[in-house]
Design a protein around this motif. Structure first.
Motif, PDB file in Angstrom:
ATOM      1  N   ILE A  35      -4.073  -0.275  -0.774  1.00  0.00           N
ATOM      2  CA  ILE A  35      -3.248  -1.618  -1.215  1.00  0.00           C
ATOM      3  C   ILE A  35      -1.944  -1.743  -0.241  1.00  0.00           C
ATOM      4  CG2 ILE A  35      -2.257  -2.868  -2.895  1.00  0.00           C
ATOM      5  CD1 ILE A  35      -2.869  -0.581  -4.805  1.00  0.00           C
ATOM      6  N   THR A  36      -1.278  -0.579   0.007  1.00  0.00           N
ATOM      7  CA  THR A  36       0.034  -0.649   0.938  1.00  0.00           C
ATOM      8  C   THR A  36      -0.639  -1.265   2.186  1.00  0.00           C
ATOM      9  OG1 THR A  36       0.595   1.316  -0.338  1.00  0.00           O
ATOM     10  CG2 THR A  36       1.840   0.397   1.700  1.00  0.00           C
ATOM     11  N   LEU A 136       5.784  -4.461  -7.158  1.00  0.00           N
ATOM     12  CA  LEU A 136       5.698  -4.043  -8.594  1.00  0.00           C
ATOM     13  C   LEU A 136       4.222  -3.431  -8.837  1.00  0.00           C
ATOM     14  CD1 LEU A 136       7.128  -7.357 -10.021  1.00  0.00           C
ATOM     15  CD2 LEU A 136       8.032  -5.101 -10.054  1.00  0.00           C
ATOM     16  N   ALA A 137       3.397  -4.067  -8.226  1.00  0.00           N
ATOM     17  CA  ALA A 137       1.901  -3.341  -8.373  1.00  0.00           C
ATOM     18  C   ALA A 137       1.714  -1.922  -7.993  1.00  0.00           C
ATOM     19  CB  ALA A 137       0.935  -4.307  -7.846  1.00  0.00           C
ATOM     20  N   VAL A 138       2.409  -1.838  -6.677  1.00  0.00           N
ATOM     21  CA  VAL A 138       2.010  -0.364  -6.151  1.00  0.00           C
ATOM     22  C   VAL A 138       3.031   0.586  -6.775  1.00  0.00           C
ATOM     23  CG1 VAL A 138       2.886   1.152  -3.866  1.00  0.00           C
ATOM     24  CG2 VAL A 138       1.559  -1.074  -3.692  1.00  0.00           C
ATOM     25  N   ALA A 139       4.150   0.095  -7.280  1.00  0.00           N
ATOM     26  CA  ALA A 139       5.256   0.964  -7.903  1.00  0.00           C
ATOM     27  C   ALA A 139       4.551   1.406  -9.364  1.00  0.00           C
ATOM     28  CB  ALA A 139       6.526   0.140  -8.430  1.00  0.00           C
ATOM     29  N   ASP A 164       5.087  -6.764 -17.785  1.00  0.00           N
ATOM     30  CA  ASP A 164       5.620  -7.976 -18.121  1.00  0.00           C
ATOM     31  C   ASP A 164       6.257  -8.488 -16.787  1.00  0.00           C
ATOM     32  OD1 ASP A 164       4.786  -7.713 -20.607  1.00  0.00           O
ATOM     33  OD2 ASP A 164       6.857  -7.334 -21.460  1.00  0.00           O
ATOM     34  N   GLU A 165       6.994  -7.767 -16.031  1.00  0.00           N
ATOM     35  CA  GLU A 165       7.358  -8.218 -14.789  1.00  0.00           C
ATOM     36  C   GLU A 165       6.230  -8.748 -13.717  1.00  0.00           C
ATOM     37  OE1 GLU A 165      10.790  -6.793 -11.846  1.00  0.00           O
ATOM     38  OE2 GLU A 165      10.205  -5.361 -13.258  1.00  0.00           O
ATOM     39  N   LEU A 166       5.342  -8.045 -13.880  1.00  0.00           N
ATOM     40  CA  LEU A 166       4.203  -8.316 -12.832  1.00  0.00           C
ATOM     41  C   LEU A 166       3.673  -9.593 -13.229  1.00  0.00           C
ATOM     42  CD1 LEU A 166       2.616  -7.682 -10.241  1.00  0.00           C
ATOM     43  CD2 LEU A 166       1.475  -5.982 -11.690  1.00  0.00           C
ATOM     44  N   ASP A 167       3.177  -9.405 -14.593  1.00  0.00           N
ATOM     45  CA  ASP A 167       2.792 -10.958 -15.167  1.00  0.00           C
ATOM     46  C   ASP A 167       3.701 -12.141 -15.045  1.00  0.00           C
ATOM     47  OD1 ASP A 167       0.384  -9.882 -15.786  1.00  0.00           O
ATOM     48  OD2 ASP A 167       0.877  -9.263 -18.113  1.00  0.00           O
ATOM     49  N   GLY A 205      -1.969  -4.330 -11.580  1.00  0.00           N
ATOM     50  CA  GLY A 205      -1.110  -3.778 -12.553  1.00  0.00           C
ATOM     51  C   GLY A 205      -1.859  -3.323 -13.663  1.00  0.00           C
ATOM     52  N   ASP A 206      -2.757  -4.207 -14.012  1.00  0.00           N
ATOM     53  CA  ASP A 206      -3.519  -3.852 -15.450  1.00  0.00           C
ATOM     54  C   ASP A 206      -4.472  -2.412 -15.444  1.00  0.00           C
ATOM     55  OD1 ASP A 206      -2.901  -6.235 -16.392  1.00  0.00           O
ATOM     56  OD2 ASP A 206      -4.617  -7.316 -15.850  1.00  0.00           O
ATOM     57  N   HIS A 207      -5.014  -2.270 -13.969  1.00  0.00           N
ATOM     58  CA  HIS A 207      -5.601  -0.928 -14.035  1.00  0.00           C
ATOM     59  C   HIS A 207      -4.594   0.205 -14.051  1.00  0.00           C
ATOM     60  CE1 HIS A 207      -9.423  -2.633 -13.237  1.00  0.00           C
ATOM     61  NE2 HIS A 207      -9.112  -3.412 -12.068  1.00  0.00           N
ATOM     62  N   SER A 208      -3.264   0.341 -13.516  1.00  0.00           N
ATOM     63  CA  SER A 208      -2.447   1.089 -13.645  1.00  0.00           C
ATOM     64  C   SER A 208      -1.835   1.426 -14.854  1.00  0.00           C
ATOM     65  CB  SER A 208      -1.380   0.697 -12.515  1.00  0.00           C
ATOM     66  OG  SER A 208      -1.531   0.432 -11.266  1.00  0.00           O
ATOM     67  N   LYS A 209      -1.805   0.401 -15.725  1.00  0.00           N
ATOM     68  CA  LYS A 209      -1.326   0.486 -16.925  1.00  0.00           C
ATOM     69  C   LYS A 209      -2.459   1.442 -17.695  1.00  0.00           C
ATOM     70  CE  LYS A 209      -0.818  -2.457 -20.813  1.00  0.00           C
ATOM     71  NZ  LYS A 209      -0.937  -3.830 -21.521  1.00  0.00           N
ATOM     72  N   ASN A 210      -3.824   1.155 -17.501  1.00  0.00           N
ATOM     73  CA  ASN A 210      -4.930   1.633 -18.110  1.00  0.00           C
ATOM     74  C   ASN A 210      -4.541   3.255 -17.953  1.00  0.00           C
ATOM     75  OD1 ASN A 210      -5.786  -0.564 -18.957  1.00  0.00           O
ATOM     76  ND2 ASN A 210      -7.704  -0.611 -17.597  1.00  0.00           N
TER      77      ASN A 210
END
Lengths: 239, 296
Positions: A35-36, A136-139, A164-167, A205-210
């Motif tokens: 991603i980076t 945000l996503a990478v974090a 939320d922030e990413l959304d 972001g969603d996958h990281s949340k999972n």
């Protein structure tokens, strides 16, 4: 009888579980790098770097296949129970999310290669939100993987609680892109590409949340998916 | 996984012989049809023992039918199958334990390092020193722990001094993972140990004569899960020095300890394969039926 918590009596079992864990964490590192690099290639308008990311996706897929083989063998040969079972299931699910994150990185790289291959390159304003969203996503991914490596439930729960922030960034970016398209229909082609890119970041972001949710399950044995997590505390996980 | 996928993923896949369609059609309660061929990896590159077309009859009963299989060097191979399938009978052929049974006839060829173990001039006592055995129930001699392990080396004249014998006993007990538990009571009776310890004592006794192959007939069926785990860990360690053939009623145990698994059914050897393959993707319908618990 002595009770040891150091490992299984059968040491090879420990080795196999350890191998699976390292494989997944290694895959996580690779995906994060993908991603980076994809986002960097986009910002640098670097076609070569973008194509490298695309070409490297098969390495990610290779990890997916290998990890699944390990999982199948562990399930078939060791009949895991308790924390071993949770570890193996969490790893199997994490791998699926990582593979998809890898696909999103590849998507961004493909988009980059397409947008900058030629003279009609997109206006910088269309992609101005990408950098902050990517950060945000990478974090989130980094945090989730870190939580996984350290079995850190507090961090995992924080990540699982929300993107939320990413959304929010995604929604406002979408509104801005819609405005550009209404103002000047010639931007529509590139704006759609930009939408795909920010959508890819939002999905990461969603996958990281999972993944963070799997860490909670792995350590605490509590399934926190599909439940309202705003009020959830560490104490709730222990009860 | 088909070959095209395997090649694309650059994962090496051993070829698995396809089962004959008629083999797949027979019933779980009936023997395989005449001319049944075992499917899977029957032979290995580095066999320690080889059985070719072995048949065993008990009087009129045809207990083992045309079994061909290799036992690899430094491998653990598990024999599984329903009761009466012949797995123990076949195991006992490997060190001629069936010789003592009246009316038992063994035909075919079984070799150890290429030499026929049923040859006329073969010394059976020597054979059993090279191919040792551990039984279902721990059966220590009514002697001290030390003498249990020292017995074999003494009768085979393997040691020339007392200190050499003591070293050998210690080595065997260490190998069997029992030394730390018994070193202070070597001269107490072996029968005073717990079941799991007794079984490890029997393993120490079996390895004290430096066998090349160890046959284990249900070595854990009389033990609790903790003692079982210790024996399984031991089996995994012993593999570095010995070839191990284990007969077990527990498929889970076969899955945990072995590198190859052989499935026996009513005297036929149905399928042999890498344990991963047998437990994730068995070729033969009978193997699948047995391991998934679908036999009535």
């Amino acid at each position: 009888m002595t009770v040891s918590t150091e490992g299984h009596t059968v040491k090879r079992y420990d080795q196999q579980l350890g191998n699976l864990r390292s494989l997944v964490l290694e895959m996580g590192g690779l995906v994060e790098d993908q991603i980076t690099r994809a986002v960097q290639a986009l910002q640098d308008e670097d076609l070569v770097a973008a194509r490298e990311v695309v070409a490297r996706d098969h390495v990610v897929n290779g990890f997916d296949v290998r990890a699944d083989e390990e999982v199948v063998n562990l399930l078939a040969l060791r009949q895991p129970v308790g924390s071993d079972l949770r570890l193996i299931l969490s790893m199997a699910k994490t791998v699926t999310d990582l593979e998809r994150i890898g696909d999103e990185a590849e998507k961004i790289a493909r988009m980059t290669a397409r947008m900058y291959d030629g003279t009609n390159i997109p206006h910088a304003k269309l992609l101005r939100d990408v950098a902050s969203m990517a950060k945000l996503a990478v974090a989130m991914l980094h945090g989730a993987l870190d939580a996984l490596a350290r079995m850190d439930v507090a961090t995992a729960l924080a990540i699982a609680k929300g993107d939320d922030e990413l959304d929010g960034e995604f929604q406002s970016s979408l509104r801005r892109l819609a405005t550009f398209m209404m103002e000047d229909p010639r931007t529509i082609g590139h704006a759609i590409d930009a939408i795909f890119i920010i959508k890819a970041l939002e999905r990461i972001g969603d996958h990281s949340k999972n993944i963070a949710e799997y860490v909670v399950y792995l350590v605490k044995g509590k399934d926190v998916r599909h439940v309202k997590k705003e009020q959830l505390t560490m104490d709730d996980l222990d009860s | 996984m088909n070959t095209a996928i395997a090649q694309q993923r650059a994962i090496h896949q051993e070829p698995v012989m396809a089962a004959h369609p008629q083999d797949l059609a027979f019933n779980a309660t009936e023997p395989a049809p005449e001319g049944h061929r075992t499917v899977g990896l029957v032979t290995v590159d580095n066999p320690k023992m080889s059985a070719r077309d072995v048949n065993v009859h008990y009087g009129d009963k045809h207990a083992i039918k045309h079994v061909t299989i290799d036992i690899g060097t430094n491998e653990v191979i598990a024999f599984i199958g329903p009761s009466g399938c012949g797995k123990s009978t076949f195991l006992r052929c490997l060190n001629r334990m069936n010789d003592t049974i009246d009316g038992c006839r063994v035909s075919g060829e079984i070799t150890l390092d290429g030499h026929d173990i049923y040859a006329r001039d073969l010394d059976v006592v020597q054979l059993r020193a090279r191919v040792g055995m551990v039984f279902q129930k721990p059966n220590p001699f009514p002697k001290s722990i030390f003498d249990n392990v020292a017995y074999g080396p003494r009768i085979h004249g393997m040691v020339s001094s007392k200190s050499e014998l003591e070293d050998l006993v210690q080595w065997a007990l260490e190998k069997a993972g029992l030394w730390n538990e018994v070193k202070d009571r070597l001269h107490q009776p072996g029968t005073g140990l717990s079941g799991g310890q007794q079984q490890r004592l029997c393993i120490a006794r079996a390895i004290s004569v430096s066998p090349e192959v160890i046959l284990m007939d249900e070595p854990c069926s009389a033990l609790d899960p903790i003692a079982t785990a210790k024996i399984e860990e031991l089996i995994d360690e012993l593999r570095a020095n010995f070839s191990i053939v284990i007969v077990t009623h527990s498929m889970q145990q076969a899955a945990r300890v072995s590198q190859r698994t052989a499935y026996f059914h009513l005297g036929d050897l149905i399928e042999v394969g890498e344990t991963e393959q047998i437990f994730t993707n068995p070729v033969h319908k009978l193997t699948e039926g047995y391991i998934t618990g679908r036999f009535g």
